[in-house]
Design a protein around this motif. Structure first.
Motif, PDB file in Angstrom:
ATOM      1  N   ASP A 130      16.072  56.688  43.421  1.00 44.91           N
ATOM      2  CA  ASP A 130      16.724  57.100  42.940  1.00 44.91           C
ATOM      3  C   ASP A 130      17.187  57.954  44.406  1.00 44.91           C
ATOM      4  OD1 ASP A 130      15.964  59.710  43.084  1.00 44.91           O
ATOM      5  OD2 ASP A 130      15.373  59.285  40.580  1.00 44.91           O
ATOM      6  N   ALA A 131      18.690  58.467  43.550  1.00 41.52           N
ATOM      7  CA  ALA A 131      19.754  59.778  44.567  1.00 41.52           C
ATOM      8  C   ALA A 131      18.728  60.427  44.815  1.00 41.52           C
ATOM      9  CB  ALA A 131      20.701  60.235  43.261  1.00 41.52           C
ATOM     10  N   THR A 132      17.477  60.978  44.411  1.00 47.00           N
ATOM     11  CA  THR A 132      16.503  62.191  45.074  1.00 47.00           C
ATOM     12  C   THR A 132      15.513  61.808  46.388  1.00 47.00           C
ATOM     13  OG1 THR A 132      15.382  61.650  43.162  1.00 47.00           O
ATOM     14  CG2 THR A 132      17.003  63.425  42.635  1.00 47.00           C
ATOM     15  N   GLY A 205      29.121  64.051  57.756  1.00 43.26           N
ATOM     16  CA  GLY A 205      28.019  64.677  58.394  1.00 43.26           C
ATOM     17  C   GLY A 205      26.722  63.297  59.098  1.00 43.26           C
ATOM     18  N   THR A 206      25.577  64.168  59.371  1.00 41.27           N
ATOM     19  CA  THR A 206      24.166  62.911  60.145  1.00 41.27           C
ATOM     20  C   THR A 206      23.499  63.630  58.560  1.00 41.27           C
ATOM     21  OG1 THR A 206      25.160  63.966  61.915  1.00 41.27           O
ATOM     22  CG2 THR A 206      22.519  64.010  61.456  1.00 41.27           C
ATOM     23  N   TYR A 207      23.521  62.238  58.139  1.00 40.14           N
ATOM     24  CA  TYR A 207      22.289  62.130  57.364  1.00 40.14           C
ATOM     25  C   TYR A 207      20.674  61.787  57.687  1.00 40.14           C
ATOM     26  CZ  TYR A 207      26.648  62.446  55.135  1.00 40.14           C
ATOM     27  OH  TYR A 207      28.248  62.790  55.425  1.00 40.14           O
ATOM     28  N   THR A 215      22.997  66.646  49.877  1.00 41.03           N
ATOM     29  CA  THR A 215      22.402  66.831  48.504  1.00 41.03           C
ATOM     30  C   THR A 215      21.320  65.688  47.240  1.00 41.03           C
ATOM     31  OG1 THR A 215      24.034  66.445  46.514  1.00 41.03           O
ATOM     32  CG2 THR A 215      23.486  69.099  47.607  1.00 41.03           C
ATOM     33  N   ARG A 216      22.872  64.480  47.768  1.00 36.85           N
ATOM     34  CA  ARG A 216      21.895  63.195  47.309  1.00 36.85           C
ATOM     35  C   ARG A 216      21.263  62.718  48.482  1.00 36.85           C
ATOM     36  NH1 ARG A 216      26.934  61.992  42.615  1.00 36.85           N
ATOM     37  NH2 ARG A 216      26.644  63.675  41.956  1.00 36.85           N
ATOM     38  N   SER A 217      21.314  61.281  48.294  1.00 30.07           N
ATOM     39  CA  SER A 217      20.267  60.339  49.256  1.00 30.07           C
ATOM     40  C   SER A 217      21.131  59.462  50.147  1.00 30.07           C
ATOM     41  CB  SER A 217      19.127  59.075  48.810  1.00 30.07           C
ATOM     42  OG  SER A 217      19.005  58.009  49.923  1.00 30.07           O
ATOM     43  N   GLU A 235      24.836  54.504  52.687  1.00 30.49           N
ATOM     44  CA  GLU A 235      26.275  55.024  52.193  1.00 30.49           C
ATOM     45  C   GLU A 235      27.002  56.444  53.437  1.00 30.49           C
ATOM     46  OE1 GLU A 235      29.892  56.234  50.734  1.00 30.49           O
ATOM     47  OE2 GLU A 235      28.677  54.934  50.242  1.00 30.49           O
ATOM     48  N   ASP A 236      28.087  56.426  54.575  1.00 29.37           N
ATOM     49  CA  ASP A 236      28.530  56.926  55.467  1.00 29.37           C
ATOM     50  C   ASP A 236      29.669  58.549  54.479  1.00 29.37           C
ATOM     51  OD1 ASP A 236      30.404  55.865  54.797  1.00 29.37           O
ATOM     52  OD2 ASP A 236      30.722  55.158  56.858  1.00 29.37           O
TER      53      ASP A 236
END
Length: 287
Positions: A130-132, A205-207, A215-217, A235-236
């Motif tokens: 999920d998002a985490t 940002g850089t993810y 705070t989310r994937s 998702e950019d």
């Protein structure tokens, strides 16, 4: 002591015969020696077959934080599904219904055909977490390289987005695989040295796939055929924005060495054969 073997030597097939008791013992010794030789030859067979067996080389996908559950593909929706990638997109699509998230592209449904610059693979694969969820890959012994193929680039930042990989031992060193526009359909290959992950760099940002950067994937992971083939949608925008994960999509394929590690089916087959061989040798020696 010399004498007559009236019943013959056991195991020779003779019902009666003349000979020496020592001769009977000699025949038994010969049979025992031959049995042991046959047993040794059979025991060498598994080692030979194991060397010839094909490899199963698959880098493990390790979840570092958050949900690690693989779930069945969810029917795409624009009203917000339980899967973190299943949301309405800012992209209107051909029918202006915003049916453009990564799930619509994967399954070949919705009304966003011309916005997607690569035809749909028309698949409904399982998705991770999920998002985490933060994840990386751990290199297997037989891995030779990893091939990444770009499939989608539906982003307002298509002229500046960058996608690549990093080694866990040096996560600040970002190795770019794709930069800027016109990358859909192109491929790149790299050779990891150990545990590795992927990153997306945009003006916001850089993810990192480990979860660093927001705070989310920013990645939606789908498992394709086998356990060495994945699709990643990205998702950019910071804090997700429209959360459609169609800004960029990449096919991740682990390339393995097919010479060293036996497949599970091969091991089962060898085990079954050894049981039969052992039983046959025991019967021979107890006759």
């Amino acid at each position: 002591m010399h004498g007559i073997c009236l019943a013959g030597c056991p195991g020779t097939g003779l019902a009666i015969g003349l000979g020496l008791r020592d001769g009977c013992r000699s025949l038994k010794a010969v049979e025992a020696h031959e049995g042991e030789s046959v047993q040794r030859r059979f025991l060498l067979l598994p080692a030979i077959l194991l060397l010839m067996a094909p490899v199963v080389s698959a880098d493990s996908l390790d979840v570092l934080k958050g949900d690690s559950t693989w779930r069945p593909f969810q029917t795409p929706t624009t009203v917000g599904g339980t899967a973190h990638w299943n949301n309405s997109s800012f992209d209107e699509g051909d029918n202006h219904q915003h049916e453009c998230n990564i799930g619509y592209w994967l399954s070949g449904t919705g009304g966003c055909g011309t916005a997607f610059n690569t035809p749909s693979p028309r698949i409904t694969p399982n998705s991770l977490g999920d998002a985490t969820t933060g994840f990386l890959f751990t290199k297997a012994a037989g891995t030779l390289s990893v091939t990444v193929t770009s499939h989608l680039q539906v982003s307002a930042y298509k002229d500046t987005d960058e996608f690549g990989w990093f080694d866990l031992s040096a996560p600040s060193v970002l190795n770019a695989l794709f930069r800027a526009t016109n990358i859909a359909g192109s491929g790149a290959t790299f050779v990891p040295s150990g545990s590795y992950g992927f990153y997306l760099k945009s003006p916001e940002g850089t993810y990192l796939s480990t979860g660093v950067g927001d705070t989310r994937s920013h990645f939606a992971v789908f498992q394709l055929a086998g356990n060495d083939h994945y699709m990643i949608g990205a998702e950019d925008m910071w804090n997700w924005a429209d959360r459609d994960f169609n800004d960029l999509a990449y096919d991740i394929k682990v390339n393995g060495d097919n010479t060293n590690v036996p497949e599970p089916a091969t091991i089962v087959l060898l085990g079954s054969g050894l049981v039969g061989i052992g039983a046959a040798v025991r019967r021979r020696r107890t006759r």
